[in-house]
Structures are given as structure tokens and as C-alpha cells.
Motif scaffolding. Structure first.
Motif, PDB file in Angstrom:
ATOM      1  N   HIS A 145     -11.697  -5.321  -0.865  1.00 18.81           N
ATOM      2  CA  HIS A 145     -11.251  -6.471   0.036  1.00 18.81           C
ATOM      3  C   HIS A 145     -12.155  -7.525  -0.121  1.00 18.81           C
ATOM      4  O   HIS A 145     -13.063  -7.663   0.363  1.00 18.81           O
ATOM      5  CB  HIS A 145     -11.310  -5.971   1.533  1.00 18.81           C
ATOM      6  CG  HIS A 145     -10.615  -6.994   2.593  1.00 18.81           C
ATOM      7  ND1 HIS A 145      -9.847  -7.854   1.951  1.00 18.81           N
ATOM      8  CD2 HIS A 145     -10.780  -7.246   3.850  1.00 18.81           C
ATOM      9  CE1 HIS A 145      -9.158  -8.694   2.906  1.00 18.81           C
ATOM     10  NE2 HIS A 145     -10.052  -8.344   4.052  1.00 18.81           N
TER      11      HIS A 145
ATOM     12  N   LEU B  10     -12.749   4.648   8.449  1.00 15.61           N
ATOM     13  CA  LEU B  10     -12.454   5.022   7.173  1.00 15.61           C
ATOM     14  C   LEU B  10     -14.029   5.006   6.529  1.00 15.61           C
ATOM     15  O   LEU B  10     -14.862   4.719   7.140  1.00 15.61           O
ATOM     16  CB  LEU B  10     -11.695   3.642   6.446  1.00 15.61           C
ATOM     17  CG  LEU B  10     -10.252   3.376   6.814  1.00 15.61           C
ATOM     18  CD1 LEU B  10      -9.935   1.986   6.373  1.00 15.61           C
ATOM     19  CD2 LEU B  10      -9.371   4.493   6.009  1.00 15.61           C
TER      20      LEU B  10
ATOM     21  N   LEU C 223     -13.064   2.120   1.448  1.00 10.48           N
ATOM     22  CA  LEU C 223     -12.770   0.610   1.602  1.00 10.48           C
ATOM     23  C   LEU C 223     -14.049  -0.053   1.394  1.00 10.48           C
ATOM     24  O   LEU C 223     -14.978   0.310   2.082  1.00 10.48           O
ATOM     25  CB  LEU C 223     -12.164   0.545   2.931  1.00 10.48           C
ATOM     26  CG  LEU C 223     -12.112  -1.084   3.396  1.00 10.48           C
ATOM     27  CD1 LEU C 223     -11.052  -1.817   2.536  1.00 10.48           C
ATOM     28  CD2 LEU C 223     -11.463  -1.076   4.692  1.00 10.48           C
TER      29      LEU C 223
ATOM     30  N   CYS D 147      -4.834   0.727   5.007  1.00 12.19           N
ATOM     31  CA  CYS D 147      -5.720   1.853   4.591  1.00 12.19           C
ATOM     32  C   CYS D 147      -5.585   3.107   5.289  1.00 12.19           C
ATOM     33  O   CYS D 147      -5.429   4.288   4.739  1.00 12.19           O
ATOM     34  CB  CYS D 147      -7.126   1.291   4.275  1.00 12.19           C
ATOM     35  SG  CYS D 147      -7.118   0.421   2.855  1.00 12.19           S
ATOM     36  N   GLN D 148      -5.524   2.893   6.551  1.00 17.36           N
ATOM     37  CA  GLN D 148      -5.346   4.175   7.767  1.00 17.36           C
ATOM     38  C   GLN D 148      -4.079   4.793   7.357  1.00 17.36           C
ATOM     39  O   GLN D 148      -3.910   6.141   7.181  1.00 17.36           O
ATOM     40  CB  GLN D 148      -5.641   3.528   9.003  1.00 17.36           C
ATOM     41  CG  GLN D 148      -6.855   3.212   9.292  1.00 17.36           C
ATOM     42  CD  GLN D 148      -6.802   2.359  10.757  1.00 17.36           C
ATOM     43  OE1 GLN D 148      -6.076   1.804  11.215  1.00 17.36           O
ATOM     44  NE2 GLN D 148      -8.121   2.742  11.524  1.00 17.36           N
TER      45      GLN D 148
ATOM     46  N   VAL E  39      -9.571   0.608  -2.036  1.00 19.26           N
ATOM     47  CA  VAL E  39      -9.207  -0.920  -1.636  1.00 19.26           C
ATOM     48  C   VAL E  39     -10.617  -1.608  -1.617  1.00 19.26           C
ATOM     49  O   VAL E  39     -11.564  -1.369  -1.000  1.00 19.26           O
ATOM     50  CB  VAL E  39      -8.589  -0.882  -0.376  1.00 19.26           C
ATOM     51  CG1 VAL E  39      -8.322  -2.579  -0.155  1.00 19.26           C
ATOM     52  CG2 VAL E  39      -7.383  -0.388  -0.496  1.00 19.26           C
TER      53      VAL E  39
ATOM     54  N   GLU F 139      -6.452   4.459  -3.911  1.00 16.26           N
ATOM     55  CA  GLU F 139      -7.255   5.403  -3.542  1.00 16.26           C
ATOM     56  C   GLU F 139      -8.660   4.530  -2.963  1.00 16.26           C
ATOM     57  O   GLU F 139      -9.344   4.959  -2.166  1.00 16.26           O
ATOM     58  CB  GLU F 139      -7.779   6.411  -4.704  1.00 16.26           C
ATOM     59  CG  GLU F 139      -6.422   7.208  -5.035  1.00 16.26           C
ATOM     60  CD  GLU F 139      -6.919   7.875  -6.592  1.00 16.26           C
ATOM     61  OE1 GLU F 139      -7.591   8.673  -6.459  1.00 16.26           O
ATOM     62  OE2 GLU F 139      -6.079   7.359  -7.571  1.00 16.26           O
TER      63      GLU F 139
ATOM     64  N   THR G 157      -6.271   5.592   2.205  1.00 11.49           N
ATOM     65  CA  THR G 157      -7.184   5.360   1.294  1.00 11.49           C
ATOM     66  C   THR G 157      -8.396   6.033   1.387  1.00 11.49           C
ATOM     67  O   THR G 157      -9.027   6.192   2.624  1.00 11.49           O
ATOM     68  CB  THR G 157      -7.355   3.729   1.386  1.00 11.49           C
ATOM     69  OG1 THR G 157      -6.087   3.098   1.353  1.00 11.49           O
ATOM     70  CG2 THR G 157      -8.329   3.453   0.474  1.00 11.49           C
TER      71      THR G 157
ATOM     72  N   CYS H 136       0.880  -1.288  -0.100  1.00  7.51           N
ATOM     73  CA  CYS H 136       0.080   0.020   0.096  1.00  7.51           C
ATOM     74  C   CYS H 136       0.967   1.316   0.047  1.00  7.51           C
ATOM     75  O   CYS H 136       0.578   2.288  -0.525  1.00  7.51           O
ATOM     76  CB  CYS H 136      -1.122  -0.047   1.109  1.00  7.51           C
ATOM     77  SG  CYS H 136      -2.240  -1.095   1.157  1.00  7.51           S
TER      78      CYS H 136
END
Length: 310
Positions: free
Chosen positions: A74, A156, A111, A103-104, A72, A70, A108, A64
Motif C-alpha cells: 500500500h 492481517l 499487507l 485484504c480481509q 498488497v 497474495e 491476503t 481484489c
């Protein structure tokens, strides 16, 4: 935009990768190939393919930090062996935490977590609203639900999509590939006396476009809003293949690790994302079987104990 897809070589992940590449987005796939196949992914200048495991937190973080996704998506999950709790925990819980932390760390923007409708367990009502309590009882569903809760805790801009049975080309999990493979080989089948909600991949991809563009957060049901019996699916496949059965197919009761009905209520998803499933089951099934005719079915997978689906 730059998209990271975990489980990018699996059924859903590979379709998402193709879909995003067709729209000129940059895509990175990470997959350990436990059930995914690198051959599912196209050769494309905007695609980067990484063989790796999301249970490796350092690897996910490094990926990442390099790619700076920008968005993700999952999609990676462990579901092969209902008794392998340890792998389910490593992938579905610890792996999800690793994805969330990465991501944090890189900021990002979005999510999107792909969750199973089995989080609802044996539902108290149908169709199942998204407000229904989660009460998973299998290792797969328990660990996927724990992962969802970490996503919700992350702060997020995140959406968890609780998926009905999505089907389409490259599907090797569930009743359709099992029935096709056995019927083509002249082998006996049985059907489980359950009802399921099936949605074709094209409808799922249209919804994903809306989810990516939206800033809505929280959990949503992803469903056609209609269900059918597994025997109805079997009968469609028998008819399409032109198979004549020597005797009626055996119908068995669901196992202890299964649920008899799983029909989600998608009305809030339809309202909030301006979307609705459109592909009829018969049409979608014919498309799927056309793909099987061309590519065949080798290994199939299930989250159920052996003998659960077909």
C-alpha cells in the motif's frame, strides 16, 4: 506470487513493480495519477494497470476479488496540498480502510504499508527509535498515521515501514529534483536549515525482498542510519552539475509545518530482516542526477507549504 501495488505509478510503486516483474511475479497497479505517471510503468505481460482511486471502496473490493492478491503493498498517498485535509482523509484514511477491508475479504497473506517518518513529529530524541511516540502535526502525517493504526487493527499479517527520505530515478518530491531543476535553469535557490536521512532506492528494494519473505509484523524504521544537512545535498548537486554560484546559497529556517531533524534508528529493522543500507549518498546522488540528465525534471511535489524545500 500475485502482488497488488496501490500508487503503483508513483516513485516507490513503480520501482517496486519493476523489481517484482523482474522476478516473474504477477503485478497489478492501481493509481489515480494525481502524482503518479502511467509512463513510469513498463509494458509487461505480467503487469495489469488500473486507473482508479482507493477512496472508491467498491472498486478496490472488486479489483481484489478479481485479482486475489497474495501480497498488497500500500504505497498510495495524498500529500500534494497541506491545506487539503479532505483529500488527505479520503485517500490516506478512508482509502487505507478500503484496502484493509479488501485484504480481509480475499484472505491476503501479507499487507505492507508505506508510512512516513513524519509520524514522529518533532522528535524527543535522535536517532528516533521505533518505540518513540507518534505525534504527527501535519495533515499528511496525521492521516498517514491514522491509516497505519487501521492496518495495525486489521488482524492481517501486516508490516508498516516508517520511511526516511528514499531517493532515486523518477523522484519528483523533495529537495533533489527542485535543486536540479532550478540550477539547470540558472535560477536562484535557497536551502532549509534541516537535517534528513536519505536512502537510495536500491537499498529500499533489497529490504522489501526481506519484508515480503518474512512473517514479522508491526512497525519498523527504514533508514540509512545517518543524516546530513539539506545544504550538503545542495552542494553535492552543485558540484556534480559544475555550477558556479554568484553568491552563497541562502539558508532559511524551517517553516512551521517542517521538522528541523529527522534521523531514524534502523537497528531493529537491520536485526529482524538481516538487512542494512549500503549505497553512499554521493554515489546515489550521482545516479539520480544521471537519470535527471537523461529524462529531465518537470513538475515537482512537496507535502510542505510553498517555499519549504528549495
Amino acid at each position: 506470487m500475485r502482488f497488488l501495488i496501490t500508487g503503483g505509478a508513483g516513485f516507490l510503486g513503480s520501482h517496486l513493480a519493476e523489481h517484482l516483474l523482474e522476478r516473474d511475479h504477477s503485478v497489478m497497479s492501481i493509481d489515480n495519477y494525481a502524482t503518479g505517471d502511467p509512463g513510469n510503468l513498463p509494458n509487461h505481460d505480467l503487469l495489469s494497470v488500473v486507473e482508479g482511486d482507493i477512496a472508491d471502496g467498491d472498486a478496490v473490493t472488486a479489483l481484489c476479488e478479481t485479482f486475489r492478491p497474495e501480497v498488497v503493498i500500500h504505497a498510495a498517498a495524498s500529500y500534494q496540498d497541506p491545506d487539503d485535509w479532505e483529500t488527505d482523509v479520503r485517500t490516506n484514511i478512508a482509502g487505507t480502510v478500503n484496502v484493509v477491508r479488501a485484504c480481509q475479504a480475499v484472505g491476503t497473506r501479507r499487507l505492507i504499508y508505506l508510512q512516513t517518518a513524519l509520524c514522529y513529529g518533532r522528535a524527543l530524541q535522535t536517532p528516533i527509535p521505533r518505540s518513540h511516540p507518534v505525534q504527527p502535526f501535519s495533515s499528511y502525517a496525521i492521516t498517514k498515521t491514522a491509516g497505519e493504526q487501521y492496518v495495525s487493527l486489521s488482524g492481517l499479517s501486516a508490516v508498516s515501514l516508517r520511511l526516511a527520505n528514499i531517493y532515486g530515478p523518477r523522484l519528483f518530491c523533495g529537495p533533489q529534483p527542485a535543486f536540479y531543476k532550478r540550477l539547470k535553469a540558472g535560477q536562484r535557490c535557497h536551502v532549509v536549515d534541516t537535517r534528513r536521512d536519505f536512502m537510495e532506492i536500491a537499498d529500499f528494494l533489497r529490504l522489501m525482498d526481506a519484508v515480503i519473505a518474512s512473517d514479522r509484523t508491526g512497525c519498523y524504521n527504514v533508514s540509512s542510519g545517518a543524516d546530513c544537512t539539506i545544504k550538503e545535498v545542495f552542494d553535492l548537486i552543485v558540484e556534480r552539475l559544475g555550477v558556479t554560484l554568484d553568491e552563497p546559497v541562502e539558508v532559511r529556517a524551517p517553516g512551521d509545518d517542517d521538522v528541523s531533524t529527522l534521523l531514524l534508528d534502523p537497528r531493529e529493522t537491520e536485526r529482524d530482516f538481516g538487512w542494512r543500507a549500503e549505497v553512499p549518498l554521493e554515489q546515489g546522488t550521482h545516479r539520480l542526477l544521471d537519470w535527471y540528465d537523461e529524462h529531465g525534471v518537470e513538475q515537482t511535489y512537496s507535502h510542505l507549504a510553498p517555499g519549504g524545500k528549495g
